[in-house]
Design an enzyme around this catalytic site. Structure first.
Site, short mmCIF file in Angstrom:
data_model
loop_
_atom_site.label_atom_id
_atom_site.label_comp_id
_atom_site.label_asym_id
_atom_site.label_seq_id
_atom_site.Cartn_x
_atom_site.Cartn_y
_atom_site.Cartn_z
N GLY A 1 -69.70 -6.48 6.08
CA GLY A 1 -70.17 -7.59 5.26
C GLY A 1 -69.10 -8.10 4.32
CG ASN A 2 -69.01 -11.94 3.12
OD1 ASN A 2 -69.66 -12.39 2.18
ND2 ASN A 2 -69.21 -12.36 4.37
CG HIS A 3 -67.57 -8.32 -2.32
ND1 HIS A 3 -68.44 -7.33 -2.71
CD2 HIS A 3 -66.42 -7.70 -1.98
CE1 HIS A 3 -67.83 -6.16 -2.64
NE2 HIS A 3 -66.60 -6.36 -2.19
#
Ligand code: CTP
Ligand code: CA
Length: 237
Positions: free
Chosen positions: A33-35
């Site tokens: 995932g990413n932030h």
């Protein structure tokens, strides 16, 4: 607060927005995932709603609540986001891709949990490229020979040895084929998970012209959202 004076300039306008960050499954319990929190996309939905727009929000793993009064389509992976956006875009006047889409996904998704064994002291993941949803949306528009849909992309850029933030942004604008590119100046202490954003808005002032900065904003994500919609007004008028 709500900047005054924009009235209901989006009344009768169908606005489709993607927000959040995609998760690419690895096995039944893990993902890459990413932030991205979804704050910018949710702020865009609020701004478009406040200006009378009919808003559909395709939300990938949102960490902030979307406003009441919109149609929410929850998704998780880039593939799900692509499918939802391409489907919904057929009924949209304005399409805004503010989601952070994973550029790569695991080449295969295990059906059972990946276990650690004495044989795999190291683990190498093989990733494959995800399709470019923004480019697909631009392609789908030309396939339908729709002329009045406006498509907006976002870009996070840092300058490097190959060029400034704006050099990279102009190239991205050309490569994507969108009408407006909102360029986030990253690495300035604003962006993911914060309330502030600093952006330049790129567009061609006339067909075939060079992409130019037609607007900028430095403030809350809601203020940035209103600046983006203001820039759309310039384009659509
Ligand atoms: N985007 C997309 N599909 C992807 C990757 C990105 O639709 N698979 C969209 C983003 O939502 C954003 C725009 O493309 O509106 C630019 O995303 P960005 O990550 O800045 O650009 P990339 O083309 O992925 O290039 P890079 O990350 O290598 O700079
Ligand atoms: Ca990317």
């Amino acid at each position: 607060g709500e900047p005054a004076g924009r009235g209901s300039d989006l009344a009768g306008t169908r606005v489709l927005i993607s927000a959040g960050g995609t998760r690419e499954p690895l096995d039944p319990v893990r993902y890459l995932g990413n932030h991205s929190s979804g704050r910018q996309g949710v702020a865009l939905a609020k701004a478009a709603l406040a200006r009378g727009g009919q808003v559909t929000l395709v939300g990938a793993n949102l960490e902030v609540p979307p406003p009441d009064g919109i149609s929410l389509v929850p998704v998780s992976s880039a593939a799900e986001l692509a499918e939802a956006m391409l489907r919904e875009a057929a009924q949209a006047d304005i399409v805004i891709m503010s989601a952070a889409v994973a550029d790569y996904r695991p080449a295969s998704v295990e059906t059972t949990k990946i276990k650690k064994t004495s044989a795999n002291e190291e683990l190498t993941l093989r990733l494959v490229r995800n399709p470019d949803i923004l480019r697909s949306l631009v392609q789908a528009r030309s396939d339908r020979s729709v002329t009045d849909q406006v498509i907006v992309g976002f870009a996070a850029e840092t300058g490097d040895a190959d060029g400034t933030v704006l050099d990279h942004a102009r190239k991205k604008f050309e490569a994507k084929g969108c009408d407006l590119l909102v360029v986030n100046k990253v690495g300035t202490g604003v962006g993911f998970g914060t309330d502030g954003n600093r952006v330049d808005i790129l567009a061609r002032r006339r067909p075939g012209g060079e992409p130019e900065v037609i607007g900028s904003a430095d403030g809350s994500k809601l203020a940035v959202s209103h600046a983006v919609i203001d820039a759309l007004g310039v384009l659509r008028s």
